[in-house]
Design a protein around this motif. Structure first.
Motif, PDB file in Angstrom:
ATOM      1  N   GLU A  88       1.458  29.160 -63.409  1.00 42.66           N
ATOM      2  CA  GLU A  88       0.941  29.830 -62.207  1.00 42.66           C
ATOM      3  C   GLU A  88       0.641  31.302 -62.493  1.00 42.66           C
ATOM      4  O   GLU A  88      -0.405  31.826 -62.101  1.00 42.66           O
TER       5      GLU A  88
ATOM      6  N   ASP B  29      -2.976  33.118 -62.451  1.00 39.28           N
ATOM      7  CA  ASP B  29      -3.280  34.292 -61.617  1.00 39.28           C
ATOM      8  C   ASP B  29      -3.895  35.411 -62.449  1.00 39.28           C
ATOM      9  O   ASP B  29      -4.829  36.082 -62.021  1.00 39.28           O
TER      10      ASP B  29
ATOM     11  N   VAL C 197      -7.965  31.829 -62.530  1.00 35.89           N
ATOM     12  CA  VAL C 197      -8.340  30.411 -62.481  1.00 35.89           C
ATOM     13  C   VAL C 197      -7.219  29.642 -61.778  1.00 35.89           C
ATOM     14  O   VAL C 197      -6.182  30.205 -61.448  1.00 35.89           O
ATOM     15  N   SER C 198      -7.434  28.364 -61.565  1.00 32.64           N
ATOM     16  CA  SER C 198      -6.401  27.568 -60.901  1.00 32.64           C
ATOM     17  C   SER C 198      -5.361  27.109 -61.931  1.00 32.64           C
ATOM     18  O   SER C 198      -5.621  27.098 -63.139  1.00 32.64           O
TER      19      SER C 198
ATOM     20  N   GLN D 107      -4.373  24.150 -62.299  1.00 35.59           N
ATOM     21  CA  GLN D 107      -4.889  22.906 -62.884  1.00 35.59           C
ATOM     22  C   GLN D 107      -5.709  23.185 -64.135  1.00 35.59           C
ATOM     23  O   GLN D 107      -5.687  22.421 -65.089  1.00 35.59           O
ATOM     24  N   THR D 108      -6.443  24.312 -64.102  1.00 36.70           N
ATOM     25  CA  THR D 108      -7.272  24.664 -65.257  1.00 36.70           C
ATOM     26  C   THR D 108      -6.394  25.034 -66.456  1.00 36.70           C
ATOM     27  O   THR D 108      -6.670  24.636 -67.590  1.00 36.70           O
TER      28      THR D 108
ATOM     29  N   TYR E 255      -9.662  20.236 -71.366  1.00 40.07           N
ATOM     30  CA  TYR E 255     -10.789  21.084 -70.956  1.00 40.07           C
ATOM     31  C   TYR E 255     -10.939  22.234 -71.939  1.00 40.07           C
ATOM     32  O   TYR E 255      -9.968  22.913 -72.277  1.00 40.07           O
TER      33      TYR E 255
ATOM     34  N   PRO F  49     -12.329  25.799 -72.549  1.00 35.05           N
ATOM     35  CA  PRO F  49     -12.806  26.894 -71.705  1.00 35.05           C
ATOM     36  C   PRO F  49     -14.081  27.529 -72.243  1.00 35.05           C
ATOM     37  O   PRO F  49     -14.414  27.373 -73.419  1.00 35.05           O
TER      38      PRO F  49
END
Lengths: 130, 65
Positions: B17, B21, B25-26, B28-29, B38, B40
């Motif tokens: 988290e 922040d 991004v989230s 989840q990302t 994923y 980036p």
């Protein structure tokens, strides 16, 4: 997408679904009303966000892929569907008319895709500068 | 492409988290990047490297297919 925009989109979709459901009920078309209710529930259940909404590059990619998949499935479905309905509905005006509507819809979708592709290709510099 | 994001994050005592922040991004990302599901963008890769005070190639390791 911020929370305000997200709520606007949800409200817009909910309004559209409600209009379809009421129209289906008034016209005694329970299939339309039923499909609208199920689609609305699916949308509200799957496309929801918690307190904080962060649209980052991964989410944008997910949206692009979802839109691409929706197009890739929807375009051929209505294209083939319209052709079949026009062919099969030669003696059935209702099917023929439905086929024509779907054909126009497929053509509209293809034109929209071509236009979007052209504009986005220009926006992201896909044209030669020479 | 392999990455050391999870290792660098845990050694920096950051939660997913907190890292999310800092990167804007989230969570989840961050989870998707750490689990290699994923890849980036170049911009986000530089941002991640900057958070850990490393060079991009120290965080992301290119592997021939």
């Amino acid at each position: 997408m911020n929370i305000k925009r997200y709520r606007q989109v949800r409200a817009g979709v909910a309004l559209f679904i409600a209009a379809l459901v009421s129209s289906g009920v008034v016209q005694n078309n329970m299939i339309l009303a039923g499909v609208a209710v199920v689609t609305g529930m699916l949308f509200l259940a799957l496309v929801r966000s918690k307190t904080k909404i962060v649209v980052d590059e991964r989410e944008k990619l997910v949206r692009e892929k979802a839109a691409q998949a929706a197009y890739a499935i929807f375009a051929p479905t209505i294209g083939v569907g319209s052709y079949l309905l026009i062919m099969l509905g030669r003696n059935t005006p209702y099917l023929f008319a439905l086929g024509q509507v779907l054909a126009y819809l497929a053509l509209y979708l293809i034109a929209l895709y071509a236009l979007s592709f052209h504009l986005l290709n220009r926006k992201f510099g896909g044209q030669s500068e020479e | 492409m392999k990455n050391n994001v999870r290792l660098l994050r845990t050694t920096s005592d950051l939660t997913q988290e907190q890292l999310a922040d800092q990167l804007g991004v989230s969570r989840q990302t961050v989870i998707a990047i750490e689990s290699n599901r994923y890849l980036p963008s170049l911009g986000l890769a530089f941002k991640i490297a900057r958070v850990f005070g490393k060079r991009v190639e120290e965080v992301f390791v290119y592997e021939e297919e």
